[in-house]
Design a protein around this motif. Structure first.
Motif, PDB file in Angstrom:
ATOM      1  N   GLU A 359      37.737  65.460  58.526  1.00 41.99           N
ATOM      2  CA  GLU A 359      38.205  66.001  59.692  1.00 41.99           C
ATOM      3  C   GLU A 359      38.456  67.562  59.919  1.00 41.99           C
ATOM      4  OE1 GLU A 359      40.031  65.785  63.903  1.00 41.99           O
ATOM      5  OE2 GLU A 359      38.511  64.548  62.451  1.00 41.99           O
ATOM      6  N   THR A 362      34.883  69.351  59.436  1.00 42.31           N
ATOM      7  CA  THR A 362      34.434  69.338  60.564  1.00 42.31           C
ATOM      8  C   THR A 362      34.762  70.588  61.424  1.00 42.31           C
ATOM      9  OG1 THR A 362      34.199  66.810  60.661  1.00 42.31           O
ATOM     10  CG2 THR A 362      33.454  68.120  62.690  1.00 42.31           C
ATOM     11  N   ASN A 366      32.788  74.014  62.554  1.00 37.47           N
ATOM     12  CA  ASN A 366      32.672  74.346  63.762  1.00 37.47           C
ATOM     13  C   ASN A 366      33.027  75.725  63.994  1.00 37.47           C
ATOM     14  OD1 ASN A 366      31.878  72.001  64.911  1.00 37.47           O
ATOM     15  ND2 ASN A 366      33.920  71.227  65.389  1.00 37.47           N
TER      16      ASN A 366
END
Lengths: 571, 34
Positions: A359, A362, A366
């Protein structure tokens, strides 16, 4: 900047410069102007060598590199201790036995005066250009973030260095470098403690290291052999050792530091001291960058760190697009912060760590994409206007953190660290440039046989002249896209040939003066031609290879030419 | 002779051994923090 910061900055820099000028009373003749009074102990030599290598860009860029890319840059220095041992065994005894003032003077003993003059001139061109960038690099970063006038900052750094280096020569350089290193090391250590203190109260220092590791930032050592990967153990040991052999063994700005030693023993110990402490020092600077990274995981970070660039984007037609990216970035940062807290909790309870880590990764990827989009806006502006904005902002990470997030007083101390590093490198470079100009060229070939006072005076004037030349180059430095790369490219154009000449001098006794002289000239022409062909895109070649190619061309050519020359008595 | 370890050869080997230890430590560091 707060008044207290100005006072801290001014007092530290003034004290160092005043001490350097006071020490000029120890300059008795041209010999002591060039290599001091030959009384330096090993720890002064070690600090002096480290201060010469570490310029402002080291302290501005390296933490930013850790922020962006983790700690793998430390492997760049793995070859350094090996190079130090090789120099102690083979090179230092030769320099001491022949009692030389410059590295190139040794080449006259081994070859002849024309080879000495040629290598000295190659050094002067390369180091004269690089000295301009040493002054310019911190100026552009400081002026961008602090709003200082760029030209004025460059001139002030330059003039201060010129004053104490002209007055005190090598004596002032080594004495001020000792003080500068003390300021630099203590400043960075205090910065580290303050950053750890400023991390959230519910995250311990140990936990923040664990988190940084899970976020892929603590990749210090990589044993995988991969030619396309810039930083791993093998590239550090193989390529790095060669680079540091030529830098510490044949670059006068370094050679001069250890030739000031009291004896061969002190110089050897000084270089070994550098070999032992350099890698931990770089890892320490990278660790400061990692802590800045962790600080920005819990506190708002800018989307792009170069404030001057952001102001240009905001004023352009892309202003709205950038504002949209910023809003997205703010939202992302909050989500990422929650994910990091969740990861910390998962690690404490050792439950579903992998999912929590995925998590966080990610979110990190981004964020990287958002930062790239901001950089693309800069590229678009560059294409539409004549501006040459630098899209990379890693050099601006640490200085942004210093000015925005450090307490009053420490901002002044850290700026003193950066300016002290700029001055310590520049003063060593100017001192070496003057030494080579006077010792290798003026006193040897142009105007020999004058009294010592004449050469001392000439050396002082030459130091000032090189300082002005460096400032002149600095005013053109903004034409380069990337400063660190510019320094390395300039080095690569000349280092290979110089290293080749020294390699032949040390290891191929068969080759004599005329052969090496012709080989060096042909080698340098080939290197410059290859660089030009690369520049107009006829061939494709990474510039670092020019070092190895130049060195090999000189070795092979000089041996071949020596075979063709009628007999060895002709030299 | 250097001031410690009796001979230069010993001192050079000690420096290289220390360097190898630093690399080994950070290899371990990289491993446990990955």
């Amino acid at each position: 900047m707060h008044t207290i910061d100005w006072i801290v900055l001014f007092v530290i820099l003034f004290a160092i410069v005043a001490y350097g000028i006071w020490k000029t009373k120890d300059v008795k003749n041209s010999q002591s102007y060039f290599v001091g009074n030959k009384d330096l102990k090993w720890w002064t030599i070690g600090l002096s060598v480290m201060a010469t290598q570490a310029s402002a860009i080291t302290f501005l860029s390296t933490p930013g590199q850790a922020y962006d890319d983790g700690m793998r840059f430390a492997q760049f220095y793995i070859g350094l201790p090996i190079a130090m041992v090789i120099l102690c065994v083979f090179v230092l005894p030769l320099y001491y036995r022949t009692n030389v003032v410059t590295a190139y003077e040794y080449l006259e003993n081994r070859f002849d005066v024309k080879t000495r003059t040629l290598t000295s001139i190659l050094f002067l061109i390369q180091r004269g250009l690089a000295a301009g960038l040493t002054i310019f690099a911190p100026s552009i970063i400081l002026s961008s973030i602090l709003g200082w006038n760029l030209q004025l900052t460059t001139i002030i750094i330059g003039v201060v260095v010129i004053i104490y280096t002209v007055l005190g020569g090598a004596v002032a350089v080594s004495q001020t470098q000792k003080q500068q290193m003390i300021v630099i090391l203590s400043g960075m250590f205090i910065a580290y403690l303050v950053i750890v203190y400023k991390l959230p109260a519910d995250i311990t220092a140990g936990e923040s290291l664990d988190l940084a590791g899970k976020m892929g930032k603590l990749n210090v050592i990589d044993w995988e052999f991969d030619l396309s990967n810039k930083y791993n153990v093998w590239s550090g040991i193989l390529a790095g050792t060669f680079l540091f052999l030529s830098y510490f063994g044949t670059d006068q700005s370094q050679v001069q530091r250890y030739l000031s030693g009291k004896s061969l023993t002190e110089s050897r110990l000084g270089l070994l001291f550098n070999g032992i402490f350099k890698v931990p020092m770089q890892i320490g600077i990278l660790l400061v960058g990692i802590m800045v990274f962790m600080f920005y995981q819990f506190n708002p970070s800018p989307l792009h760190f170069n404030k001057a660039n952001v102001e240009i984007i905001q004023a352009s037609s892309y202003g709205d697009e950038y504002a949209l990216l910023e809003r997205e970035h703010d939202k992302l940062q909050e989500e990422k912060r929650d994910a990091i807290y969740a990861l910390n909790k998962a690690m404490k309870s050792d439950y579903e760590v992998d999912a929590a880590q995925a998590e966080v990764m990610t979110h990190l990827s981004n964020e990287r994409n958002l930062r790239s989009e901001a950089k693309e806006l800069l590229t678009k502006i560059n294409e539409e206007t004549n501006l040459k904005l630098e899209a990379e902002d890693t050099d601006y990470v640490f200085i942004t953190f210093i000015t925005k997030n450090l307490p009053v007083g420490l901002v002044g101390l850290l700026l003193a660290v950066i300016l002290a590093a700029a001055m310590s490198s520049t003063s060593a470079e100017l001192n070496a440039l003057a030494t080579c100009s006077v010792s290798d060229i003026y006193r040897r070939s142009i105007n020999p046989g004058k009294d010592d006072n004449h050469y001392l005076k000439t050396a002082k004037i030459t130091t000032a002249l090189w300082g002005l030349i460096a400032l002149f180059f600095a005013s053109f430095a903004s034409l380069f896209d990337n400063l660190i790369e510019a320094v390395n490219i300039i080095g690569s154009l000349f280092y290979g040939v110089i290293l080749g000449v020294f390699a032949v001098a040390f290891f191929i006794k068969y080759v004599r003066g005329t052969a090496i002289f012709i080989a060096a000239i042909i080698g340098e022409i080939i290197i410059l031609t290859m660089f030009y062909l690369e520049h107009i895109e006829v061939i494709e070649l990474a510039y670092l290879w020019l070092n190895a190619i130049g060195c090999l061309i000189v070795i092979v050519l000089s041996y071949g030419i020596q075979l063709l020359l009628p007999s060895r008595t002709q030299d | 002779k250097p001031p410690v370890l009796g001979s230069w050869r010993n001192l050079y080997l000690a420096v290289l051994a220390l360097h190898a230890l630093v690399i080994a430590f950070f290899t371990y560091f990289t491993y446990i923090y990955s």
